[in-house]
Write a protein that holds these residues in place. Structure first.
Motif, PDB file in Angstrom:
ATOM      1  N   VAL A  79      -4.239   2.914  -3.830  1.00 43.67           N
ATOM      2  CA  VAL A  79      -2.837   3.303  -3.960  1.00 43.67           C
ATOM      3  C   VAL A  79      -2.646   4.757  -3.539  1.00 43.67           C
ATOM      4  O   VAL A  79      -1.688   5.091  -2.829  1.00 43.67           O
ATOM      5  N   GLY A  80      -3.551   5.645  -3.938  1.00 46.11           N
ATOM      6  CA  GLY A  80      -3.449   7.051  -3.554  1.00 46.11           C
ATOM      7  C   GLY A  80      -3.539   7.246  -2.055  1.00 46.11           C
ATOM      8  O   GLY A  80      -2.768   8.007  -1.465  1.00 46.11           O
ATOM      9  N   GLY A 134       7.028   6.123  -1.299  1.00 49.41           N
ATOM     10  CA  GLY A 134       6.869   5.374  -2.548  1.00 49.41           C
ATOM     11  C   GLY A 134       7.404   3.963  -2.422  1.00 49.41           C
ATOM     12  O   GLY A 134       6.794   3.008  -2.906  1.00 49.41           O
ATOM     13  N   CYS A 135       8.537   3.822  -1.755  1.00 46.25           N
ATOM     14  CA  CYS A 135       9.108   2.491  -1.543  1.00 46.25           C
ATOM     15  C   CYS A 135       8.194   1.643  -0.665  1.00 46.25           C
ATOM     16  O   CYS A 135       7.959   0.465  -0.954  1.00 46.25           O
ATOM     17  N   ILE A 186       2.390  -3.220  -2.068  1.00 51.60           N
ATOM     18  CA  ILE A 186       1.557  -3.709  -3.180  1.00 51.60           C
ATOM     19  C   ILE A 186       2.211  -4.919  -3.840  1.00 51.60           C
ATOM     20  O   ILE A 186       1.552  -5.912  -4.140  1.00 51.60           O
ATOM     21  N   GLY A 187       3.520  -4.837  -4.078  1.00 53.40           N
ATOM     22  CA  GLY A 187       4.213  -5.926  -4.756  1.00 53.40           C
ATOM     23  C   GLY A 187       4.422  -7.149  -3.888  1.00 53.40           C
ATOM     24  O   GLY A 187       4.556  -8.264  -4.392  1.00 53.40           O
ATOM     25  N   PHE A 188       4.440  -6.959  -2.571  1.00 47.57           N
ATOM     26  CA  PHE A 188       4.712  -8.070  -1.658  1.00 47.57           C
ATOM     27  C   PHE A 188       3.629  -9.134  -1.710  1.00 47.57           C
ATOM     28  O   PHE A 188       3.872 -10.287  -1.360  1.00 47.57           O
ATOM     29  N   GLY A 204      10.583   0.534  -7.972  1.00 53.38           N
ATOM     30  CA  GLY A 204       9.854   1.218  -9.038  1.00 53.38           C
ATOM     31  C   GLY A 204       9.061   2.407  -8.524  1.00 53.38           C
ATOM     32  O   GLY A 204       9.106   3.494  -9.108  1.00 53.38           O
ATOM     33  N   PHE A 205       8.336   2.199  -7.438  1.00 56.59           N
ATOM     34  CA  PHE A 205       7.543   3.293  -6.872  1.00 56.59           C
ATOM     35  C   PHE A 205       8.445   4.394  -6.329  1.00 56.59           C
ATOM     36  O   PHE A 205       8.123   5.587  -6.451  1.00 56.59           O
ATOM     37  N   ALA A 206       9.573   4.025  -5.717  1.00 56.97           N
ATOM     38  CA  ALA A 206      10.495   5.035  -5.187  1.00 56.97           C
ATOM     39  C   ALA A 206      11.081   5.871  -6.321  1.00 56.97           C
ATOM     40  O   ALA A 206      11.167   7.102  -6.214  1.00 56.97           O
TER      41      ALA A 206
END
Length: 192
Positions: A130-131, A157-158, A164-166, A179-181
């Protein structure tokens, strides 16, 4: 007192008009092609003087500002932070070392440490990915936009959250993006 001959008098010399102000010459020296760059000297302004940077220092700065270095640093930082977080959560989890076949058996220290290590490595890998994803996308977005502001972290972030969520579907991707955004915007607002 001597009389000043008038300009229309036949015997008097005509006074020459003052030369016109040539703003174009002045502008050429102030902002145009004949402008000489002024060396910025912090000592003249009361600051701390510093020697000019050497080529090696400039090269190190270019390397440290590159997208690859930022991604590698975020990957290593995420790995360390994720590992620590995983070991911590495993340490407070009551199910570490739990055997569903024999619920009354107390796990040994070796089993608990093994589970803590496995969870730490799992979290470390996830945080590192993720980083690195976030850092790479932020660097690419910043390079594309040519600006360094809060919008870069929100956009990256988006993208990271959506990617990741896809994996779990379109709805999870949209939620991850939002959420990330939002999290990136909050962190960016707090840090700036």
């Amino acid at each position: 007192m001597a009389a000043v001959p008038s300009p229309s008098s036949p015997g008097g010399a005509e006074p020459s008009p003052p030369p016109p102000l040539q703003y174009s010459l002045l502008l050429r020296h102030l902002v145009g092609e004949e402008r000489r760059p002024r060396a910025w000297d912090p000592a003249a302004l009361g600051g701390i003087p510093s020697p000019p940077k050497s080529e090696e220092q400039k090269m190190v700065e270019r390397v440290m500002e590159s997208c690859a270095f930022k991604a590698a640093l975020a990957c290593v930082g995420g790995f360390v932070l994720g590992g620590a977080f995983g070991v911590f959560t495993a340490g407070i989890d009551t199910n570490v070392g739990f055997d569903p076949k024999d619920p009354y058996r107390t796990p040994t220290a070796k089993e608990v440490l093994k589970d803590m290590g496995q969870r730490g490595i799992s979290y470390a890998k996830n945080f590192a990915i993720v980083g690195a994803m976030f850092s790479c996308t932020e660097c690419v977005v910043e390079s594309y936009r040519g600006k360094s502001d809060w919008k870069n972290s929100v956009i990256s972030g988006c993208i990271t959250g959506g990617a990741i969520g896809f994996r779990a579907g379109l709805k999870a991707g949209v939620i991850g993006c939002g959420g990330f955004a939002a999290f990136s915007a909050a962190i960016d607002y707090y840090l700036r």
